[in-house]
Scaffold this motif. Structure first.
Motif, PDB file in Angstrom:
ATOM      1  N   PRO A  68      35.130  58.113  15.391  1.00 20.42           N
ATOM      2  CA  PRO A  68      35.098  56.801  16.055  1.00 20.42           C
ATOM      3  C   PRO A  68      36.281  55.909  15.664  1.00 20.42           C
ATOM      4  O   PRO A  68      36.774  55.143  16.497  1.00 20.42           O
ATOM      5  CB  PRO A  68      33.769  56.192  15.580  1.00 20.42           C
ATOM      6  N   LEU A  69      36.736  56.028  14.425  1.00 19.27           N
ATOM      7  CA  LEU A  69      37.884  55.220  13.996  1.00 19.27           C
ATOM      8  C   LEU A  69      39.144  55.605  14.770  1.00 19.27           C
ATOM      9  O   LEU A  69      39.881  54.740  15.251  1.00 19.27           O
ATOM     10  CB  LEU A  69      38.117  55.386  12.486  1.00 19.27           C
ATOM     11  N   VAL A  70      39.384  56.896  14.903  1.00 20.49           N
ATOM     12  CA  VAL A  70      40.560  57.364  15.649  1.00 20.49           C
ATOM     13  C   VAL A  70      40.439  56.952  17.112  1.00 20.49           C
ATOM     14  O   VAL A  70      41.415  56.489  17.719  1.00 20.49           O
ATOM     15  CB  VAL A  70      40.737  58.887  15.509  1.00 20.49           C
ATOM     16  N   ALA A  71      39.260  57.086  17.690  1.00 20.95           N
ATOM     17  CA  ALA A  71      39.064  56.688  19.086  1.00 20.95           C
ATOM     18  C   ALA A  71      39.313  55.190  19.263  1.00 20.95           C
ATOM     19  O   ALA A  71      39.960  54.781  20.229  1.00 20.95           O
ATOM     20  CB  ALA A  71      37.653  57.053  19.540  1.00 20.95           C
ATOM     21  N   ALA A  72      38.822  54.390  18.334  1.00 22.66           N
ATOM     22  CA  ALA A  72      39.032  52.933  18.416  1.00 22.66           C
ATOM     23  C   ALA A  72      40.510  52.588  18.271  1.00 22.66           C
ATOM     24  O   ALA A  72      41.031  51.730  19.002  1.00 22.66           O
ATOM     25  CB  ALA A  72      38.207  52.225  17.350  1.00 22.66           C
ATOM     26  N   LEU A  73      41.186  53.248  17.341  1.00 21.62           N
ATOM     27  CA  LEU A  73      42.615  52.980  17.156  1.00 21.62           C
ATOM     28  C   LEU A  73      43.423  53.410  18.386  1.00 21.62           C
ATOM     29  O   LEU A  73      44.338  52.692  18.808  1.00 21.62           O
ATOM     30  CB  LEU A  73      43.130  53.694  15.906  1.00 21.62           C
ATOM     31  N   ALA A 114      42.308  53.568  21.459  1.00 23.24           N
ATOM     32  CA  ALA A 114      41.997  52.598  22.518  1.00 23.24           C
ATOM     33  C   ALA A 114      42.778  51.305  22.299  1.00 23.24           C
ATOM     34  O   ALA A 114      43.320  50.730  23.250  1.00 23.24           O
ATOM     35  CB  ALA A 114      40.492  52.323  22.549  1.00 23.24           C
ATOM     36  N   PHE A 115      42.852  50.863  21.048  1.00 17.36           N
ATOM     37  CA  PHE A 115      43.617  49.654  20.736  1.00 17.36           C
ATOM     38  C   PHE A 115      45.093  49.836  21.079  1.00 17.36           C
ATOM     39  O   PHE A 115      45.705  48.972  21.716  1.00 17.36           O
ATOM     40  CB  PHE A 115      43.452  49.302  19.248  1.00 17.36           C
ATOM     41  N   VAL A 116      45.668  50.964  20.671  1.00 21.48           N
ATOM     42  CA  VAL A 116      47.092  51.217  20.923  1.00 21.48           C
ATOM     43  C   VAL A 116      47.368  51.269  22.426  1.00 21.48           C
ATOM     44  O   VAL A 116      48.342  50.683  22.907  1.00 21.48           O
ATOM     45  CB  VAL A 116      47.539  52.518  20.209  1.00 21.48           C
ATOM     46  N   VAL A 117      46.513  51.943  23.188  1.00 20.78           N
ATOM     47  CA  VAL A 117      46.712  52.017  24.637  1.00 20.78           C
ATOM     48  C   VAL A 117      46.561  50.631  25.269  1.00 20.78           C
ATOM     49  O   VAL A 117      47.374  50.242  26.131  1.00 20.78           O
ATOM     50  CB  VAL A 117      45.734  53.034  25.270  1.00 20.78           C
ATOM     51  N   ALA A 118      45.549  49.876  24.842  1.00 19.03           N
ATOM     52  CA  ALA A 118      45.348  48.534  25.407  1.00 19.03           C
ATOM     53  C   ALA A 118      46.533  47.625  25.123  1.00 19.03           C
ATOM     54  O   ALA A 118      47.011  46.899  26.010  1.00 19.03           O
ATOM     55  CB  ALA A 118      44.065  47.920  24.842  1.00 19.03           C
ATOM     56  N   VAL A 119      47.048  47.665  23.906  1.00 19.70           N
ATOM     57  CA  VAL A 119      48.182  46.805  23.556  1.00 19.70           C
ATOM     58  C   VAL A 119      49.452  47.280  24.267  1.00 19.70           C
ATOM     59  O   VAL A 119      50.292  46.462  24.652  1.00 19.70           O
ATOM     60  CB  VAL A 119      48.368  46.751  22.027  1.00 19.70           C
ATOM     61  N   ALA A 120      49.586  48.580  24.488  1.00 19.67           N
ATOM     62  CA  ALA A 120      50.734  49.096  25.247  1.00 19.67           C
ATOM     63  C   ALA A 120      50.687  48.590  26.685  1.00 19.67           C
ATOM     64  O   ALA A 120      51.716  48.202  27.253  1.00 19.67           O
ATOM     65  CB  ALA A 120      50.753  50.618  25.213  1.00 19.67           C
ATOM     66  N   VAL A 176      48.692  52.264  11.432  1.00 17.04           N
ATOM     67  CA  VAL A 176      47.346  52.508  10.885  1.00 17.04           C
ATOM     68  C   VAL A 176      46.855  53.894  11.309  1.00 17.04           C
ATOM     69  O   VAL A 176      46.239  54.619  10.520  1.00 17.04           O
ATOM     70  CB  VAL A 176      46.367  51.402  11.341  1.00 17.04           C
ATOM     71  N   LEU A 177      47.152  54.275  12.547  1.00 18.92           N
ATOM     72  CA  LEU A 177      46.759  55.606  13.013  1.00 18.92           C
ATOM     73  C   LEU A 177      47.426  56.693  12.182  1.00 18.92           C
ATOM     74  O   LEU A 177      46.796  57.689  11.819  1.00 18.92           O
ATOM     75  CB  LEU A 177      47.135  55.757  14.486  1.00 18.92           C
ATOM     76  N   TRP A 178      48.695  56.515  11.827  1.00 17.85           N
ATOM     77  CA  TRP A 178      49.386  57.500  10.983  1.00 17.85           C
ATOM     78  C   TRP A 178      48.766  57.553   9.589  1.00 17.85           C
ATOM     79  O   TRP A 178      48.705  58.630   8.981  1.00 17.85           O
ATOM     80  CB  TRP A 178      50.881  57.198  10.892  1.00 17.85           C
TER      81      TRP A 178
END
Length: 175
Positions: free
Chosen positions: A3-8, A10-16, A41-43
């Motif tokens: 879930p953490l990776v999925a949330a991150l 989603a955040f990265v795509v939304a901000v992009a 953070v994802l890395w």
């Protein structure tokens, strides 16, 4: 996928998307900084702290500082919309097709850390064995200088170009 990776992701795509659709340059700059921090953070979650530090320092730090320095020397238009949702259907189709093609290749990738992956098939042993032949004691240095020399040269050229760009931006304000 956790879930953490999925949330991150989603955040990265939304901000992009916010970065791409923003009409206000300051909004786009802040969104881009958030994008870089999300990737950093994802890395970290993917256990690649060296890549995370580089992304945070260069993507969120230096690039954002350069954008803000340039913005501080310009004027911002007052009023108007901050976002534009007018996107060409052709662009949506091309991006959708490219995304679908890339996602279709994911199942054929080896699992993360799989010792039988092609990248691990004797490469480490070869590098360690050949390092001594070049008179370099450190295997990492040998890989960067001998085996990935052109890539390292390209990275040096990028850093040099960034330093020159910073000096040019700073020099124009002082003159």
């Amino acid at each position: 996928m956790t879930p953490l990776v999925a949330a991150l992701l989603a955040f990265v795509v939304a901000v992009a998307v916010v970065t791409a659709l923003a009409r206000d340059v300051l909004v786009a700059t802040v969104a881009f900084a958030a994008y870089s921090l999300g990737l950093a953070v994802l890395w970290v979650v993917f256990d690649a702290p060296d890549v995370a530090l580089t992304e945070a320092a260069v993507g969120a730090g230096v690039v954002t500082a350069l954008f803000v320095a340039v913005l501080s020397r310009t004027t911002r238009p007052v009023g108007g919309r901050s976002f534009s949702l007018s996107v060409s259907p052709t662009v949506v189709i091309v991006v959708g097709a490219l995304t679908a093609a890339l996602v279709a290749t994911v199942p054929s990738l080896p699992a993360v850390g799989d010792p039988d992956a092609p990248a691990f098939d004797g490469a480490a042993a070869y590098y360690l064995q050949e390092t001594g032949a070049y008179g370099i004691d450190n295997a990492v240095t040998a890989v960067l200088v001998v085996f990935r020399g052109f890539d390292t040269f390209g990275e040096i050229a990028v850093v040099f170009t960034a330093v020159v760009a910073v000096l040019v931006v700073r020099g124009r304000g002082d003159a």
